[in-house]
Design a protein around this motif. Structure first.
Motif, PDB file in Angstrom:
ATOM      1  N   ILE A 299       0.847  -1.207   0.000  1.00 43.52           N
ATOM      2  CA  ILE A 299       0.000   0.000   0.000  1.00 43.52           C
ATOM      3  C   ILE A 299       0.872   1.243   0.000  1.00 43.52           C
ATOM      4  N   TYR A 300       1.958   1.198   0.765  1.00 37.61           N
ATOM      5  CA  TYR A 300       2.917   2.310   0.826  1.00 37.61           C
ATOM      6  C   TYR A 300       3.476   2.616  -0.565  1.00 37.61           C
ATOM      7  N   ALA A 301       3.926   1.588  -1.282  1.00 32.30           N
ATOM      8  CA  ALA A 301       4.536   1.794  -2.599  1.00 32.30           C
ATOM      9  C   ALA A 301       3.538   2.311  -3.630  1.00 32.30           C
ATOM     10  N   LEU A 302       2.253   1.967  -3.481  1.00 29.74           N
ATOM     11  CA  LEU A 302       1.224   2.364  -4.448  1.00 29.74           C
ATOM     12  C   LEU A 302       0.459   3.620  -4.008  1.00 29.74           C
ATOM     13  N   SER A 303       0.811   4.184  -2.868  1.00 27.08           N
ATOM     14  CA  SER A 303       0.044   5.294  -2.303  1.00 27.08           C
ATOM     15  C   SER A 303       0.092   6.554  -3.173  1.00 27.08           C
ATOM     16  N   TRP A 304      -0.973   7.336  -3.060  1.00 34.49           N
ATOM     17  CA  TRP A 304      -1.087   8.589  -3.815  1.00 34.49           C
ATOM     18  C   TRP A 304      -1.494   9.762  -2.914  1.00 34.49           C
ATOM     19  N   SER A 305      -1.795   9.489  -1.639  1.00 25.22           N
ATOM     20  CA  SER A 305      -2.270  10.543  -0.747  1.00 25.22           C
ATOM     21  C   SER A 305      -1.846  10.259   0.684  1.00 25.22           C
ATOM     22  N   PHE A 306      -2.031  11.248   1.536  1.00 23.32           N
ATOM     23  CA  PHE A 306      -1.727  11.085   2.951  1.00 23.32           C
ATOM     24  C   PHE A 306      -2.549   9.956   3.563  1.00 23.32           C
ATOM     25  N   LEU A 307      -3.827   9.869   3.205  1.00 24.27           N
ATOM     26  CA  LEU A 307      -4.706   8.853   3.776  1.00 24.27           C
ATOM     27  C   LEU A 307      -4.257   7.450   3.396  1.00 24.27           C
ATOM     28  N   SER A 308      -3.945   7.229   2.122  1.00 19.96           N
ATOM     29  CA  SER A 308      -3.578   5.885   1.674  1.00 19.96           C
ATOM     30  C   SER A 308      -2.255   5.430   2.277  1.00 19.96           C
ATOM     31  N   ILE A 309      -1.280   6.329   2.339  1.00 16.05           N
ATOM     32  CA  ILE A 309       0.014   5.916   2.893  1.00 16.05           C
ATOM     33  C   ILE A 309      -0.090   5.710   4.401  1.00 16.05           C
ATOM     34  N   THR A 310      -0.980   6.463   5.061  1.00 17.54           N
ATOM     35  CA  THR A 310      -1.197   6.260   6.495  1.00 17.54           C
ATOM     36  C   THR A 310      -1.764   4.877   6.761  1.00 17.54           C
ATOM     37  N   VAL A 311      -2.714   4.443   5.921  1.00 22.25           N
ATOM     38  CA  VAL A 311      -3.281   3.093   6.065  1.00 22.25           C
ATOM     39  C   VAL A 311      -2.183   2.046   5.933  1.00 22.25           C
ATOM     40  N   GLY A 312      -1.329   2.199   4.910  1.00 19.34           N
ATOM     41  CA  GLY A 312      -0.237   1.246   4.701  1.00 19.34           C
ATOM     42  C   GLY A 312       0.733   1.213   5.870  1.00 19.34           C
ATOM     43  N   PHE A 313       1.123   2.395   6.361  1.00 21.56           N
ATOM     44  CA  PHE A 313       2.077   2.464   7.459  1.00 21.56           C
ATOM     45  C   PHE A 313       1.502   1.904   8.752  1.00 21.56           C
ATOM     46  N   MET A 314       0.228   2.155   9.010  1.00 19.07           N
ATOM     47  CA  MET A 314      -0.375   1.642  10.250  1.00 19.07           C
ATOM     48  C   MET A 314      -0.513   0.122  10.203  1.00 19.07           C
ATOM     49  N   ILE A 315      -0.802  -0.421   9.020  1.00 12.86           N
ATOM     50  CA  ILE A 315      -0.885  -1.882   8.879  1.00 12.86           C
ATOM     51  C   ILE A 315       0.476  -2.517   9.131  1.00 12.86           C
TER      52      ILE A 315
END
Length: 411
Positions: A299-315
């Protein structure tokens, strides 16, 4: 429960000393990055900090295991704490960058002794049936330190100076040494019986480790695979600031918030794991932790916004606790304690060499292509490796290696 038996005190003291030293490590990390940047104004000089540890390990790890296995692990840990306190106190007095780097090399040497010694000492102190819970609690303490340490470091720098922050940081390592001193030393070593550390002795110890790896090929392969997978994540983490700010476009405030939320996710993961670890097998902890951690990086590598990368990092922050607690327990249960220092040092050596190589490769590919494309390729490689790794972990023929009680261990 973990603290119900009358021998809970050594484990409580051990958790405390590990937790306090972790807070000290994170305060130091905040202070040293800012100190070097203030001293030089160079991002390259700060980036060099990432390489000093692995490069020093490649030299030190050849012989640290031989030294550790023949001496009291508790005393080795205490000495490393005191050495780290002394070296950290010297950093603000350094007249130039060269001296700073020299002190950091000495700090890295102390840490090169610390990790194999602490791994062995924890294994000796914590009984088999308590290791899963202990490692879960340690993950919680480490995750909490990742939030508390930078918060204390940032507050101290804001209220005082970077130099004074280093000197206050010294107290954390001295406190960790004091708590360790309160623990009983079960290793009574007679100095005259300790072999002299020579090149011949180191070579002989390498052969002992090689023999163990041949006899326990599955254990060696599993832990080696784990190290290589985690080394890829380390290389990706080294590009974290560049990716979040230049590719995704996060502000410094958003990046700081992202790191804080990731830490909260890690604390939540450690807390949940502590509560449910006794209901999970070591296998489930490893496989679930690995696959979901890799998913977070995807999710981190494919992220495009603060929300998406936050989801990846929290997981990935949440499930890292499961992976590390499971793998640490597996390792402690299957490597003989009398050679654990040597085996751990060899694995650390391999890890350091891999870190340098992969950081260089990722940076090179990012320049030749793009950082996002490079991260996606690296995550894809990790995902393929994780699937194969999980299949190997779930191999029913290896059930005896995932024992959780003393009498379940195979001969």
């Amino acid at each position: 429960m973990f603290l119900q038996r009358d021998d809970w005190k050594p484990r409580f003291l051990l958790l405390s000393t590990l937790g306090i030293s972790s807070v000290g490590d994170f305060i130091y990390l905040v202070a040293i990055n800012l100190f070097v940047f203030q001293l030089t104004g160079s991002a390259a000089s700060v980036a060099t900090l990432w390489l000093i540890g692995p490069l020093t390990n490649m030299v030190a790890k050849f012989w640290t295991g031989s030294f550790i296995d023949d001496r009291s692990k508790r005393k080795v840990m205490m000495v490393t704490y005191v050495c780290r306190a002394v070296f950290v106190a010297c950093i603000p007095l350094a007249p130039n960058l060269f001296v700073v780097y020299l002190i950091l090399v000495l700090l890295s040497v102390a840490r090169a002794f610390y990790h194999p010694a602490s791994m062995t000492f924890v294994t000796m102190t914590v009984p088999i049936e308590k290791r899963k819970t202990f490692n879960s609690l340690r993950s919680l303490f480490t995750s909490s330190a990742g939030i508390i340490g930078p918060a204390i470091g940032g507050a101290l720098i804001m209220l005082t100076t970077v130099q004074l922050t280093f000197w206050i940081n010294v107290s954390f390592f001295l406190m960790a040494a004091f708590l360790l001193w309160l623990m009983p030393d079960k290793e009574k070593r007679e100095k005259e019986k300790i072999p002299t550390l020579t090149i011949a002795q180191v070579i002989q110890d390498f052969r002992v480790v090689q023999s163990f790896m041949k006899q326990q090929r599955y254990v060696a392969l599993i832990y080696m695979s784990f190290i290589l997978l985690m080394t890829v994540t380390f290389a990706m983490d080294a590009q974290e600031v560049v990716f979040t700010q230049q590719v995704i476009g996060l502000s410094e405030f958003e990046y700081s918030l992202l790191i804080s939320l990731t830490g909260i996710g890690a604390i939540a993961g450690g807390l949940v794991l502590t509560m449910i670890s006794k209901h999970l097998s070591i296998r489930v902890m490893i496989v679930m932790g690995l696959l979901l951690t890799i998913s977070g990086y995807g999710i981190y590598a494919l992220s495009w916004s603060f929300l998406s990368i936050t989801v990846g990092f929290m997981i990935l922050g949440f499930f890292n606790a499961f992976l590390y607690a499971g793998m640490t327990t597996f390792y402690q249960n299957n490597v003989p304690v009398e050679m654990m220092g040597r085996v751990t040092s060899i694995y650390d050596l391999i890890q350091s060499a891999s870190q340098i190589l992969l950081i260089f490769m990722l940076g090179l590919f990012a320049d030749l292509f793009s950082l996002r494309a490079t991260l996606i390729v690296f995550v894809s490689i990790m995902a393929i490796g994780a699937i194969g790794f999980s299949i190997a972990i779930l191999n029913k023929q290896k059930d005896p290696l995932f024992f959780e009680q003393e009498d379940h261990r195979s001969a």
